[in-house]
Design a protein around this motif. Structure first.
Motif, mmCIF file in Angstrom:
data_model
loop_
_atom_site.group_PDB
_atom_site.id
_atom_site.type_symbol
_atom_site.label_atom_id
_atom_site.label_comp_id
_atom_site.label_asym_id
_atom_site.label_seq_id
_atom_site.Cartn_x
_atom_site.Cartn_y
_atom_site.Cartn_z
ATOM 1 N N THR A 60 12.244 -8.876 -4.053
ATOM 2 C CA THR A 60 11.830 -9.948 -4.950
ATOM 3 C C THR A 60 10.493 -9.618 -5.611
ATOM 4 O OG1 THR A 60 10.560 -11.147 -3.285
ATOM 5 C CG2 THR A 60 12.949 -11.595 -3.393
ATOM 6 N N TYR A 61 10.140 -10.412 -6.642
ATOM 7 C CA TYR A 61 8.842 -10.217 -7.281
ATOM 8 C C TYR A 61 7.708 -10.527 -6.317
ATOM 9 C CZ TYR A 61 8.793 -8.692 -12.119
ATOM 10 O OH TYR A 61 8.825 -7.919 -13.249
ATOM 11 N N ASP A 62 7.873 -11.520 -5.456
ATOM 12 C CA ASP A 62 6.830 -11.827 -4.465
ATOM 13 C C ASP A 62 6.609 -10.630 -3.547
ATOM 14 O OD1 ASP A 62 6.347 -14.341 -5.435
ATOM 15 O OD2 ASP A 62 7.621 -15.375 -3.965
ATOM 16 N N GLU A 63 7.699 -10.009 -3.098
ATOM 17 C CA GLU A 63 7.577 -8.831 -2.226
ATOM 18 C C GLU A 63 6.950 -7.662 -2.980
ATOM 19 O OE1 GLU A 63 11.309 -9.570 0.843
ATOM 20 O OE2 GLU A 63 11.695 -8.726 -1.156
ATOM 21 N N TYR A 64 7.337 -7.507 -4.244
ATOM 22 C CA TYR A 64 6.759 -6.441 -5.063
ATOM 23 C C TYR A 64 5.251 -6.621 -5.220
ATOM 24 C CZ TYR A 64 5.464 -3.968 -9.354
ATOM 25 O OH TYR A 64 4.831 -3.188 -10.284
ATOM 26 N N ASN A 65 4.820 -7.854 -5.463
ATOM 27 C CA ASN A 65 3.395 -8.113 -5.644
ATOM 28 C C ASN A 65 2.606 -7.917 -4.343
ATOM 29 O OD1 ASN A 65 3.424 -8.637 -8.414
ATOM 30 N ND2 ASN A 65 4.005 -10.785 -8.101
ATOM 31 N N VAL A 66 3.229 -8.241 -3.212
ATOM 32 C CA VAL A 66 2.583 -7.963 -1.921
ATOM 33 C C VAL A 66 2.401 -6.457 -1.746
ATOM 34 C CG1 VAL A 66 2.917 -8.010 0.587
ATOM 35 C CG2 VAL A 66 3.327 -10.074 -0.765
ATOM 36 N N LEU A 67 3.444 -5.693 -2.076
ATOM 37 C CA LEU A 67 3.358 -4.235 -1.982
ATOM 38 C C LEU A 67 2.260 -3.699 -2.897
ATOM 39 C CD1 LEU A 67 4.367 -1.402 -1.177
ATOM 40 C CD2 LEU A 67 6.042 -1.581 -3.044
ATOM 41 N N LYS A 68 2.227 -4.193 -4.129
ATOM 42 C CA LYS A 68 1.237 -3.732 -5.098
ATOM 43 C C LYS A 68 -0.182 -3.997 -4.593
ATOM 44 C CE LYS A 68 0.606 -4.079 -10.143
ATOM 45 N NZ LYS A 68 1.125 -4.776 -11.348
ATOM 46 N N SER A 69 -0.387 -5.208 -4.062
ATOM 47 C CA SER A 69 -1.694 -5.571 -3.511
ATOM 48 C C SER A 69 -2.058 -4.674 -2.327
ATOM 49 C CB SER A 69 -1.673 -7.042 -3.083
ATOM 50 O OG SER A 69 -2.872 -7.396 -2.442
ATOM 51 N N TRP A 70 -1.061 -4.400 -1.477
ATOM 52 C CA TRP A 70 -1.315 -3.581 -0.289
ATOM 53 C C TRP A 70 -1.665 -2.150 -0.688
ATOM 54 C CZ3 TRP A 70 1.277 0.700 1.838
ATOM 55 C CH2 TRP A 70 0.831 1.064 3.120
ATOM 56 N N LEU A 71 -0.958 -1.578 -1.662
ATOM 57 C CA LEU A 71 -1.249 -0.213 -2.110
ATOM 58 C C LEU A 71 -2.674 -0.107 -2.659
ATOM 59 C CD1 LEU A 71 2.126 0.639 -3.881
ATOM 60 C CD2 LEU A 71 1.274 1.647 -1.756
ATOM 61 N N ILE A 72 -3.100 -1.120 -3.408
ATOM 62 C CA ILE A 72 -4.471 -1.143 -3.916
ATOM 63 C C ILE A 72 -5.456 -1.171 -2.751
ATOM 64 C CG2 ILE A 72 -6.166 -2.521 -5.184
ATOM 65 C CD1 ILE A 72 -3.781 -3.422 -6.998
ATOM 66 N N ALA A 73 -5.168 -1.999 -1.744
ATOM 67 C CA ALA A 73 -6.062 -2.138 -0.590
ATOM 68 C C ALA A 73 -6.165 -0.855 0.227
ATOM 69 C CB ALA A 73 -5.594 -3.293 0.294
ATOM 70 N N VAL A 74 -5.057 -0.102 0.323
ATOM 71 C CA VAL A 74 -5.101 1.174 1.052
ATOM 72 C C VAL A 74 -6.165 2.081 0.436
ATOM 73 C CG1 VAL A 74 -3.841 3.268 1.662
ATOM 74 C CG2 VAL A 74 -2.701 1.069 1.819
ATOM 75 N N GLY A 75 -6.194 2.139 -0.895
ATOM 76 C CA GLY A 75 -7.204 2.953 -1.568
ATOM 77 C C GLY A 75 -8.604 2.409 -1.371
ATOM 78 N N GLN A 76 -8.758 1.082 -1.475
ATOM 79 C CA GLN A 76 -10.077 0.482 -1.304
ATOM 80 C C GLN A 76 -10.606 0.696 0.116
ATOM 81 O OE1 GLN A 76 -9.090 -3.530 -2.520
ATOM 82 N NE2 GLN A 76 -9.826 -3.190 -4.606
ATOM 83 N N ASP A 77 -9.714 0.693 1.096
ATOM 84 C CA ASP A 77 -10.120 0.929 2.484
ATOM 85 C C ASP A 77 -10.338 2.408 2.790
ATOM 86 O OD1 ASP A 77 -9.926 -1.764 3.009
ATOM 87 O OD2 ASP A 77 -7.979 -1.645 4.017
ATOM 88 N N GLY A 78 -9.974 3.281 1.842
ATOM 89 C CA GLY A 78 -10.082 4.713 2.092
ATOM 90 C C GLY A 78 -9.070 5.211 3.098
ATOM 91 N N GLU A 79 -7.901 4.553 3.185
ATOM 92 C CA GLU A 79 -6.954 4.857 4.249
ATOM 93 C C GLU A 79 -5.763 5.718 3.817
ATOM 94 O OE1 GLU A 79 -7.615 1.589 7.701
ATOM 95 O OE2 GLU A 79 -5.776 1.438 6.555
ATOM 96 N N TRP A 80 -5.796 6.273 2.609
ATOM 97 C CA TRP A 80 -4.667 7.136 2.247
ATOM 98 C C TRP A 80 -4.540 8.344 3.163
ATOM 99 C CZ3 TRP A 80 -0.577 5.522 0.302
ATOM 100 C CH2 TRP A 80 -0.553 4.542 -0.689
ATOM 101 N N PRO A 81 -5.618 9.038 3.540
ATOM 102 C CA PRO A 81 -5.442 10.135 4.507
ATOM 103 C C PRO A 81 -4.841 9.650 5.821
ATOM 104 C CG PRO A 81 -7.557 10.331 3.419
ATOM 105 C CD PRO A 81 -6.993 8.988 3.028
ATOM 106 N N LEU A 82 -5.281 8.492 6.315
ATOM 107 C CA LEU A 82 -4.741 7.953 7.562
ATOM 108 C C LEU A 82 -3.254 7.649 7.415
ATOM 109 C CD1 LEU A 82 -5.233 6.850 10.446
ATOM 110 C CD2 LEU A 82 -5.734 4.636 9.386
ATOM 111 N N PHE A 83 -2.876 6.955 6.351
ATOM 112 C CA PHE A 83 -1.476 6.592 6.135
ATOM 113 C C PHE A 83 -0.594 7.834 6.063
ATOM 114 C CE2 PHE A 83 2.094 6.024 3.252
ATOM 115 C CZ PHE A 83 2.747 4.930 3.822
#
Length: 285
Positions: A60-83
């Motif tokens: 759904t669009y709600d699920e898509y927007n949650v994913l989009k927000s989470w992907l942005i947060a991964v970068g802001q947290d500096g967690e792409w290497p961890l992921f």
């Protein structure tokens, strides 16, 4: 691991891992981007696979927007290497080294730091005067695939301490604690005294932790020693060694355990543990 005064935040650990990756592996992106056809194939198939998941599960669009927000947060947290190191690297390692002779490797993970102090073949890893934990003698030999010893082979070692913390990624620990570059002797032998590490959770107070909680997963890695073993004329080996009957051997969050990498330490009279593990390096291609 309940002492919050010692525990690094996910954002702090993630930022450190990101900075270390950019400093140590700056040539990787340019090398990978050189082959346009290869990039086109891989990127197209990854995006197509994502499209298939969306269609199959009617996202759904709600699920898509949650994913989009989470992907942005991964970068802001500096967690792409961890992921990527936790959920992707084990498959890359498996494919990249499928036909390699010699000892088994596994993931590097995000906590490697180059430049650890150089130590002789019989040594003790740098540690605090009152370093807690069971002493462990880790010994063995480095040979080539024919069984010939490799004189002066280099074993870079790093590990978590008895509480599950890594130097340089958690506050209050000396810079090179339980880290060292061990030079094997003329027969390729080494004998390193250290402490037996503890299982630990990957950081859970950032974006990766939110994914783990939302999916109902756990965040634990089994106790392990990290090693990079190298010698001129031979292919370098990156690996982790685990402990028999250790917690989370069968359900490592990073899926990095292999049967060949499990140690079986034996307790000796003075209360410490001893274990022997030999490394076999393949010839450089």
């Amino acid at each position: 691991m309940t002492d919050t005064t010692l525990k690094a935040t996910a954002a702090a650990s993630g930022a450190s891992a990101t900075q270390r990756f950019l400093a140590d592996k700056t040539g990787t992106p340019a090398t990978a981007a050189a082959d346009t056809a290869r990039v086109n194939t891989l990127a197209t198939e990854v995006i197509t696979a994502l499209h298939d998941v969306i269609r199959r599960h009617e996202v759904t669009y709600d699920e898509y927007n949650v994913l989009k927000s989470w992907l942005i947060a991964v970068g802001q947290d500096g967690e792409w290497p961890l992921f990527l190191d936790v959920w992707v690297e084990h498959v890359v390692e498996e494919v990249a080294h499928a036909g390699r002779e010699g000892s088994k490797g596994t993931i590097e993970g995000p906590y490697y730091a180059p430049g650890a102090p150089t130590l002789p073949g019989v040594t003790t890893l740098p540690m605090r005067e009152d370093e807690p934990g069971t002493r462990l003698l880790f010994q063995g030999q480095v040979t080539d695939v024919s069984g010939a010893p490799i004189a002066g082979a280099l074993l870079e070692m790093w590990q978590a301490d008895d509480a599950g913390f890594y130097a340089q990624f958690a506050p209050g620990i000396p810079e090179w604690n339980l880290r060292g570059s061990v030079v094997a002797d003329a027969e390729g032998r080494f004998a390193v005294t250290t402490v037996q590490p503890a299982p630990y959770q990957i950081p859970t107070d950032g974006s990766c932790g939110r994914l783990i909680a939302a999916a109902g997963w756990h965040a634990w890695r089994p106790a392990h020693l990290h090693l990079k073993v190298s010698a001129p004329g031979h292919e370098s080996l990156t690996t982790q060694l685990y402990f028999k009957n250790g917690e989370h051997i069968g359900d490592d969050v990073a899926s990095a355990v292999k049967p060949e990498l499990v140690l079986d330490p034996q307790q000796v009279a003075d209360g410490r543990n001893e274990v022997t593990y030999d490394f076999v390096l393949a010839p450089a291609s």
